[in-house]
Scaffold this active site. Structure first.
Site, mmCIF file in Angstrom:
data_model
loop_
_atom_site.group_PDB
_atom_site.id
_atom_site.type_symbol
_atom_site.label_atom_id
_atom_site.label_comp_id
_atom_site.label_asym_id
_atom_site.label_seq_id
_atom_site.Cartn_x
_atom_site.Cartn_y
_atom_site.Cartn_z
ATOM 1 N N ASP A 193 111.207 40.876 0.333
ATOM 2 C CA ASP A 193 111.144 41.926 1.341
ATOM 3 C C ASP A 193 111.539 43.296 0.789
ATOM 4 O O ASP A 193 111.877 44.201 1.555
ATOM 5 C CB ASP A 193 112.027 41.565 2.540
ATOM 6 C CG ASP A 193 111.642 42.316 3.807
ATOM 7 O OD1 ASP A 193 110.458 42.630 3.963
ATOM 8 O OD2 ASP A 193 112.534 42.597 4.620
ATOM 9 N N ASP A 231 104.336 37.968 2.319
ATOM 10 C CA ASP A 231 104.513 39.352 1.870
ATOM 11 C C ASP A 231 104.685 39.527 0.362
ATOM 12 O O ASP A 231 104.685 40.660 -0.126
ATOM 13 C CB ASP A 231 105.705 40.029 2.562
ATOM 14 C CG ASP A 231 105.535 40.148 4.059
ATOM 15 O OD1 ASP A 231 104.400 40.013 4.541
ATOM 16 O OD2 ASP A 231 106.534 40.364 4.751
ATOM 17 N N ASP A 372 112.787 39.947 13.841
ATOM 18 C CA ASP A 372 112.338 40.515 12.581
ATOM 19 C C ASP A 372 113.460 41.277 11.884
ATOM 20 O O ASP A 372 113.366 41.565 10.691
ATOM 21 C CB ASP A 372 111.186 41.489 12.824
ATOM 22 C CG ASP A 372 109.918 40.788 13.279
ATOM 23 O OD1 ASP A 372 109.661 39.677 12.794
ATOM 24 O OD2 ASP A 372 109.185 41.353 14.115
#
Length: 399
Positions: A193, A231, A372
């Site tokens: 992330d 991601d 999130d």
């Protein structure tokens, strides 16, 4: 297994029997894909520190062959094995190339035989129990609605090795008991992330590949599906200084899963992030040729048709790789932000597809109701966001 002569099938089965007896070897992101701790209300970002547990108990060649040949119907019948705290190695598995080929060619009706597994002890179910005990009736009802659908089980650094083994073995055993196919997500790549809401992951690539080998060793011989590192490839555009060499690392992880006979879908972002040709190049470098295909829209909100159009372009540019789409929160489409987007709703319920496109399934990969991150009123990434779950249910797609 399909499209093999009896002689080839026998060779494959014998090879897998040897592989299952041997074990498995170590091969050389954003917050909207938040991890979930199945046993507490916090998410740890530190690397796992527990010793690696051993592979499953050895079987005779006859038992291994029987387990493999029946996998398409009900999976392996071997019981989960508790980890050995004194063990520090992950054994080696070598499987025939023919097994990897079936990962790409197996029909979806075989890949997901028995349907998608609904975990009665999943994140939403646990939230419903807690909220009910607190008298929060409306929030409990929303969590209970979500809990009735098959949702992926996320694996990452918030689990020690011992917890990881227990989580995988328990989920697989429960799914096999009802004849369904469980979906897992690996989410432990280094610099996960780019240091945002879901920061963390393994300490380095070597630690990650050891961890991935442990995951593969527990899944080997079972009918399961894995989505690899949400991601991880898309964020190369956002933080290249933190993601140098990431494609090679993922390629090694995917090869380990393929050698264990585990169908994997590499995350490929969404229709409004990385251009199809660029993403296709990254997927190729990350070993999509050894995987089942790729996944789109993980933890995001874009409509199925937008994602399908994007995915078909990526598929064509990767030689026909198959794909799945996350519909967990896209019932109202893109709402202008990815983090606990106000106004979002649950998408269509998960289903396996049997049409003529490369679409394998519509899945709930993101856990609807899991935050999130600390944005738009949400708690820390991975914690249950009770009021948001109520909104998702109220705004859910119909039909």
């Amino acid at each position: 297994m399909t499209h093999m002569t009896p002689t080839t099938r026998a060779a494959v089965v014998l090879g897998v029997a040897v592989a299952l007896t041997a074990g498995l070897a170590v091969a050389p992101a954003r917050a909207h894909a938040a991890p979930v701790d199945p046993s507490s209300t916090s998410v740890a970002a530190s690397p796992t520190t527990a010793s690696s547990p051993p592979a499953r108990s050895s079987k005779s060649a006859e038992r291994a062959i029987a387990a493999f040949t029946s996998r398409g119907d009900r999976g392996s019948t071997g019981a989960p094995v508790s980890p050995d705290p004194a063990s520090t190695s992950v054994p080696t598995v070598t499987t025939p190339a023919a097994v990897s080929q079936t990962i790409r060619t197996t029909p979806t009706t075989t890949l997901f035989r028995g349907g998608l597994y609904v975990d009665p002890a999943g994140e939403a179910a646990r939230a419903a129990t807690t909220l009910t005990s607190e008298g929060r009736t409306a929030e409990a009802a929303a969590a209970r609605t979500i809990s009735k659908q098959p949702v992926a089980t996320w694996l990452g650094s918030w689990l020690t090795d011992a917890q990881l083994v227990k989580k995988i073995d328990g989920t697989v055993a429960a799914a096999e008991k009802v004849g369904a196919t469980p979906l897992f997500v690996t989410y432990n790549i280094p610099n996960r992330d780019c240091g945002s809401h879901s920061a963390g992951g393994s300490a380095d690539n070597a630690a990650y590949l050891r961890w991935n080998s442990l995951v593969a060793s527990r899944l080997a011989g079972h009918r399961v599906v894995v989505v690899v590192e949400p991601d991880a490839l898309t964020l190369i555009s956002n933080c290249p200084e933190q993601t140098s060499g990431r494609e090679a690392t993922i390629a090694s992880a995917v090869a380990t899963l393929a050698d264990a006979g585990v169908p994997a879908y590499l995350d490929a972002g969404n229709s409004n992030w990385v251009p199809p040709q660029t993403m296709a190049a990254r997927l190729k470098a990350a070993g999509v040729d050894r995987a089942r295909g790729f996944a789109t829209n993980v933890s995001n909100y874009y409509p199925v048709e937008s994602e399908r159009a994007y995915a078909e372009k990526v598929s064509q540019a990767t030689g026909g790789a198959r794909y799945v789409i996350d519909t967990s929160r896209n019932g109202r489409g893109w709402k202008g932000t990815w983090c606990n987007a106000p106004g979002a709703g649950l998408g269509v319920v998960p289903s396996v597809q049997t049409g003529t496109t490369k679409l394998d399934a519509l899945l709930w990969i993101k856990t609807p109701g899991a935050s999130d991150g600390e944005c738009n009123g949400g708690p820390a990434a991975g914690k249950w966001h009770a009021s948001y779950a109520v909104q998702l249910v109220a705004n859910r797609a119909t039909g």
